[in-house]
Design an enzyme around this catalytic site. Structure first.
Site, PDB file in Angstrom:
ATOM      1  N   ASP A 278     -37.901   4.377  21.007  1.00  0.00           N
ATOM      2  CA  ASP A 278     -36.830   5.181  21.604  1.00  0.00           C
ATOM      3  C   ASP A 278     -36.725   6.546  20.951  1.00  0.00           C
ATOM      4  O   ASP A 278     -36.179   7.479  21.517  1.00  0.00           O
ATOM      5  CB  ASP A 278     -35.491   4.446  21.508  1.00  0.00           C
ATOM      6  CG  ASP A 278     -35.439   3.386  22.581  1.00  0.00           C
ATOM      7  OD1 ASP A 278     -36.181   2.391  22.461  1.00  0.00           O
ATOM      8  OD2 ASP A 278     -34.698   3.558  23.556  1.00  0.00           O
TER       9      ASP A 278
HETATM   10  C1  LIG Z   1     -41.414   2.490  26.948  1.00  0.00           C
HETATM   11  S1  LIG Z   1     -39.917   1.839  26.520  1.00  0.00           S
HETATM   12  C2  LIG Z   1     -39.766   2.028  24.765  1.00  0.00           C
HETATM   13  C3  LIG Z   1     -38.470   1.545  24.267  1.00  0.00           C
HETATM   14  O1  LIG Z   1     -37.442   2.157  24.990  1.00  0.00           O
HETATM   15  C4  LIG Z   1     -38.365   0.019  24.343  1.00  0.00           C
HETATM   16  O2  LIG Z   1     -39.266  -0.537  23.445  1.00  0.00           O
HETATM   17  C5  LIG Z   1     -36.965  -0.390  24.001  1.00  0.00           C
HETATM   18  O3  LIG Z   1     -36.621  -0.570  22.865  1.00  0.00           O
HETATM   19  C6  LIG Z   1     -36.034  -0.492  25.147  1.00  0.00           C
HETATM   20  O4  LIG Z   1     -34.741  -0.830  24.754  1.00  0.00           O
HETATM   21  P1  LIG Z   1     -33.674  -1.097  25.877  1.00  0.00           P
HETATM   22  O5  LIG Z   1     -32.432  -1.468  25.119  1.00  0.00           O
HETATM   23  O6  LIG Z   1     -34.189  -2.191  26.727  1.00  0.00           O
HETATM   24  O7  LIG Z   1     -33.496   0.205  26.626  1.00  0.00           O
END
Ligand SMILES: CSC[C@@H](O)[C@@H](O)C(=O)COP(=O)(O)O
Length: 414
Positions: A278
């Site tokens: 993220d």
């Molecule tokens: C290509 S998506 C990369 C990250 O956003 C993913 O690994 C993640 O942690 C997503 O978290 P989320 O809480 O489902 O939005």
């Protein structure tokens, strides 16, 4: 088995001026497309995680604003009125979730246009010369560019990541493990970490098995990654988050030396853990779905690669290291409860299709007044990361310093 990737799955549909997202809270059992008509609906979808995954939320925020402006285009009095409205809504969309920098990067791009137009208005005493229509078109094109670039970036990440892993492991067969969901559902298409896995599956013969963690509490792994891998016919196993150390240890030793040899499966050893992110900071520290940090420690312990796959839109050079990345904490009910569907008997399912009776949420802990600690992300220190794969190539550590030079890499490849 033929290794053919279809990538037909998608988190969103954009058909100017209309935006729809697939409601990920209902996957994998129901595929419901949800119209997003304005910034408010985009904000709600991101906050409640009907759409999630760093690149996908950046794109949905951008297109959410775009659809809003296209639907309201006759409501603005003048340029100033429109620019204020755009700025109010980018600020509002930024507040939907705190950790994924892609959301902020997408809104920065929109705000930059607002700033330029303000300057233009200030310089010319009368009208800016740019009509309301032109300003709206600029914002919409910016959002569409986010969408188009993300798919291209993911394809490039897949290619670079697959080449890198094959170069490291030569001709020997291996398995990989991934966490959370980083595929077509988390991006504009194809995926980041899952993009590398798709490319390894389709373009190479070495990777013959994928493990995906269930990723409690939201279960992005068991609900979404398992769904994508299953749809693509990629050979995979779902594992509990707590089974990873044991899995990696046993997969890397001969079957007959495993305790009692009760594990009858003859799979290739896990040689790499591949995750998305993220936010990646200038030193390579990486915020990703909670549980990523402990996977990196396990990888280090067993000497397997720990690979982070990101588009450069996920890199935040304004932060030197991960200590100031804002971490989202979510409601404890995501931990105390699980959601699912009630099924009919196997026999009835066979006769009647999927056999779902009803959607249901089940309490899996005692009722009462206690805390359920629910950080949604954690930060993996750069020391534990082997390589960062981007659409511009693979960032590895400098042999003499043992550090990533993320900024230098991006400057060189711009
Ligand atoms: C290509 S998506 C990369 C990250 O956003 C993913 O690994 C993640 O942690 C997503 O978290 P989320 O809480 O489902 O939005």
């Amino acid at each position: 088995m033929e290794r053919k990737i279809t990538t037909s799955m998608s988190a969103l549909k954009w058909n100017r001026p209309n935006l729809e997202i697939i409601d990920q809270l209902l996957l994998p059992h129901e595929q419901v497309w949800l119209p997003i008509k304005n910034a408010e609906e985009a904000h709600k979808a991101i906050k409640t995680m009907q759409v999630r995954g760093a690149p996908a939320i950046g794109v949905v925020a951008g297109l959410g604003l775009a659809t809003d402006l296209l639907h309201k285009k006759d409501a603005f009095q003048n340029e100033k009125d429109l620019l204020e409205y755009i700025a109010e809504n980018t600020a509002y969309l930024r507040s939907a979730r705190p950790t994924a920098v892609n959301l902020f990067e997408a809104m920065d791009r929109m705000d930059k246009h607002v700033e330029t137009e303000h300057l233009r208005l200030k310089e010319s005493k009368e009208a800016s010369g740019n009509t309301l229509e032109t300003i709206i078109e600029t914002i919409v094109r910016e959002a569409e560019t986010l969408l188009e670039n993300d798919v291209l970036d993911n394809r490039a990440i897949g290619k670079y990541g697959a080449e890198y892993l094959v170069a490291r492991h030569g001709e020997s067969r291996f398995s990989v493990l991934t966490h959370c969901n980083t595929g077509s559902l988390a991006t504009a298409g194809y995926g980041t970490a899952l993009g590398i896995i798709r490319a390894l599956w389709e373009k190479t013969t070495q990777m013959d098995h994928v493990y995906c963690t269930e990723t409690r509490p939201y279960n992005q792994g068991s609900r979404l990654t398992a769904y994508e891998l299953h749809e693509e016919n990629i050979d995979f196993s779902l594992v509990c988050d707590s089974a990873v150390s044991w899995l990696i240890k046993t997969s890397n030793q001969p079957a007959k030396t495993i305790n009692n040899s009760l594990d009858k499966f003859d799979r290739s050893p896990v040689k790499a853990i591949i995750v998305g992110a993220d936010r990646v900071t200038a030193n390579g520290d990486t915020a990703n779905k909670v549980g990523t940090y402990q996977l990196a420690i396990v990888a280090k312990n067993f000497g397997v690669d720990f690979i982070v796959a990101v588009p450069s839109t996920t890199i935040d050079l304004s932060l030197d290291n991960g200590s100031s990345i804002p971490i989202e904490y979510r409601s404890g009910t995501e931990v105390t409860n699980v959601s699912g569907v009630v099924l009919e008997s196997a026999d009835q399912q066979q006769r009647k299709g999927n056999g779902i009776i009803e959607r249901s949420t089940v309490r899996v802990s005692p009722f009462g007044d206690f805390e359920a600690y629910n950080p949604s992300f954690d930060v993996t220190p750069c020391e534990l990361i082997t390589a960062i794969v981007t659409e511009k190539g693979v960032i590895t550590k400098d042999a003499s310093t043992g550090q990533f030079d993320v900024k230098g890499f991006l400057e060189k490849h711009n």
